[in-house]
Design a protein around this motif. Structure first.
Motif: not given
Length: 207
Positions: A94-98, A100-105, A147-150
């Protein structure tokens, strides 16, 4: 060892499963085990005889699906782990930003644990083998790699970083369950410190 050597009669009458409904009975057995393990928070305290009573079947009927208690515990934990994994995957997606996505996970995993503390204790304190838990590590590694790739996390070995993060999160969640009286900060604050120190993510901006 389970204490099923002395058969117990089921607590109430049960109609025989219709042809082709064996899988339904298996699911009822697993569901009963999940409920009981959540209450007991200890797989050693679970007996196949008690599970059979809860489903209103004979103990021998449980053996048609599970050879011993460990096999039933593993099946119950696999179902619960799949639920936790789905919650974490959905939150990240649900999070387009990686970042924020890791945090949401991580936050979704913690929220699931908060609702299922007894299950989580069994999942991480039982001696029963649970190889399916590796999937969570694999998914977290992929999230760290994104996150690293971004460029929002420093380049490095994503698996090593994910393992450090997993260790911190599992240890912290287990401690919150086993030592609830410690002065725990809000989980998001602690998770943000883990993500900053272990992954190198900047704290999320206040809204």
């Amino acid at each position: 060892m389970d204490d099923t050597s002395s058969p117990d009669a089921p607590t109430g009458p049960r109609r025989p499963n219709a042809r082709g409904q064996g899988e339904r009975l298996r699911e009822e057995i697993v569901a009963a085990a999940v409920r009981m393990l959540g209450e007991l928070a200890d797989d050693e305290a679970l007996s196949l005889r008690a599970v059979a009573r809860a489903v209103s079947i004979s103990p021998n009927s449980v053996y048609l699906y599970f050879p011993d208690r460990d096999a039933l515990v593993a099946a119950a934990m696999e179902r619960c782990h799949a639920e936790m994994l789905a919650a974490a995957d959905g939150a990240e997606a649900a999070q387009p930003d990686p970042a924020l996505g890791l945090r949401a996970r991580i936050l979704a995993q913690a929220a699931w644990v908060q609702d299922h503390p007894g299950i989580y204790k069994v999942m991480h304190e039982s001696k029963v083998g649970m190889p399916f838990k590796e999937v969570m590590f694999t998914r977290t590694t992929a999230a760290v790699q994104r996150c690293m790739d971004a460029g929002v996390a420093a380049p490095g070995d994503a698996a090593t970083v994910a393992l450090d993060l997993r260790t911190a999160v599992i240890g912290m969640l287990s401690l919150r369950i086993n030592e609830p009286d410690l002065p725990w900060p809000p989980f998001p604050e602690q998770a943000d410190r883990f993500l900053a120190k272990l992954v190198g993510l900047a704290p999320p901006r206040s809204t």
